[in-house]
Design an enzyme around this catalytic site. Sequence first.
Site, PDB file in Angstrom:
ATOM      1  N   ASP A 106     -11.707   1.955  10.691  1.00  0.00           N
ATOM      2  CA  ASP A 106     -12.069   1.085  11.800  1.00  0.00           C
ATOM      3  C   ASP A 106     -13.489   0.567  11.748  1.00  0.00           C
ATOM      4  OD1 ASP A 106      -9.692   0.737  13.051  1.00  0.00           O
ATOM      5  OD2 ASP A 106      -9.764   2.729  13.919  1.00  0.00           O
TER       6      ASP A 106
ATOM      7  N   HIS B 174     -14.251  11.305   9.437  1.00  0.00           N
ATOM      8  CA  HIS B 174     -12.802  11.417   9.550  1.00  0.00           C
ATOM      9  C   HIS B 174     -12.410  12.875   9.388  1.00  0.00           C
ATOM     10  CE1 HIS B 174      -8.544  10.655   8.958  1.00  0.00           C
ATOM     11  NE2 HIS B 174      -8.780   9.487   9.525  1.00  0.00           N
TER      12      HIS B 174
END
Length: 439
Positions: free
Chosen positions: A373, A316
Site C-alpha cells: 500500500d 509487514h
Amino acid sequence: MSHNTARKLDSKNAVLYLPDGQSIELPVFTGSENEGAVDISRLRSQTGHITMDPGYGNTGSCQSEITFLDGEKGILRYRGIPIEQLADKASFVEVAYLIVYGKLPNQTELDAFTDNLNHHALLHEDMKNFFSSFSGQAHPMAILSAMVASLSGYYDAASTAERSGDVDTNAARLISKIRTLAAFSYKKSIGQPFVYPDDSLSYCANFLQMMFAVPARDYEPDPVVVDALNLLLILHADHEQNCSTATVRTVASSHANLYASVAAGILALWGPLHGGANQKVIEMLENIRADGGNIKKFVDMAKDKDSGFRIMGFGHRVYKNFDPRATVIRKACDKVLDKLGIEDPVLDLAKQLEEVALSDDYFIERKLYPNVDFYSGIIYRAIGIPVNMFTVMFALGRLPGWIGQWKELMDDPTHRITRPRQIYQGQTAVDYVAIEDRV
Ligand code: ACO
C-alpha cells in the site's frame, strides 16, 4: 478433499516436556512447500496446557491450497502461479476464477463466468434507498460493509455448511455487485445520479464507467486506467491468512452465510494497520508535503516510540525482505503517471521517504520495507479514485480471496468453529459485596 487427511506426516514426532513432569508427543507435518508444523490439537486435552501466541504469528489456523507466500524470500503465488506472471498477463476476472475455483479458466469457462458476472451486476432497485439513509459523513467502508451484509436479505443466503444455497451464484453475485455498490456509494457522496452497469464492458471498465460517467456526456474509460486498475485488483486478490481473511474464516466457522462473513472481512480490512493503510499513506505524504517536505523529521518521529507515529505503508507481519506486490506497483506507478502525463510531487516524496528509511538502521534492523500500500494510493489518485475510496478498492480486489477461503473452509468437513482460549489473569474468586458495604 479433506485437508487434515491430505497432510504428509513426518516420521518423527516432536516431544514437549512440561515443568510438572508431563511430556507429550506431538505429530509434525510438512506442507507442499516444506513449511513444517507441530500439531498441538491434543495438547490441552492431554496435559491441561494451552499455547500462548498473541497476534497468532506462530499459529496455523488451517491448511489451504489457495495462496503460498514466503516472507523471507518475497514470494507470492496464487494456486502456484507467481504474482509477477499474473500481474503481467492475466485479467482480474481470470484471477478471481483461479482463486475461487482452483484453476485458470479455459475460454468457455471464462465466457460463462463473465456472463454470470454481467447477469448479476444490477442491484435490487429497493437497495438504492439505503444509500440515502447514510449520513454525508459516512465512510465508504461503513456503507460497503452494511450493503454487503444487506445482500443476504435479498438473495438466498443460506449458503452455509448445509449448502442449501447456491454458492457459485452467490459468489458471482458478490464479485459483480460489490462493484456496483462501491460506485453507487461514490455517486451518492458527490450527489451525482447512479450510473447502471454496462454488460459490453470489461469488469474494470464497467466499474470505471459507473464511477465516472454522467448522463450529460459520453464516457470512454482510458485503457491505461483500465489496465492500472486491473493490475491493482490482481495484486490484492488474496494474501492467505491476513487479518481480514482470518476474520472471514472465523465468522464462516460459525456457519454464517457468505455475505455476512465478507461484510465482517470488510470491517477488519478498514483498520489503518491493514487495508486502511492505503488511505493513511497518502494522508501522511500530504502532511509531509504541507510541512515543507522534511523527510528526516518524519523518519525520526517514526523511530521515537513516544510519538505514536509510524510510517504508514511500511512494515509487514510476514514480509521480512521485500513485498513482491510493492515491487510490481512501484514500477507500475512510474509507468501509469508517465502515460497519463501526470506529475505527482507526492510520488517523489514517497521515493525519497523509501530511500531514507531503507538506509536507516532502525528500519534495517527491524526488516521494515514498503508494503503493497505504500505506492497503491499514488496510482489510485492518478486514475481519479478519491482518497476515502482507496480501502474500498482494496476490498474489491480482496473479494475473490475472501470467497475462495470461505468456500475452502465450508468444503472442509473437518473444520471446527473458531474458538481460541485465554489465560485468565484477573481477580480470583471473591464474594459479592452488598452496595452499602462497598468502599
Ligand atoms: N514505522 C515505524 N516503526 C515500525 C513500523 C512502521 N511502519 N512498523 C513496525 N515498526 C516497528 C515497531 O514499532 C516494532 O519496533 P520494536 O521492535 O522496537 O518495538 C517493530 O517494528 C515490529 O513491529 P510490530 O508492530 O511488532 O510488527 P507487526 O508484525 O505486529 O505489525 C504492521 C505489522 C501492522 C504492518 C506494522 O508494520 C505497521 O503498523 N505498519 C504500518 C501500517 C501499514 O502499513 N499497514 C499495512 C500492512 S499491509 C496490508 O495489510 C495490506
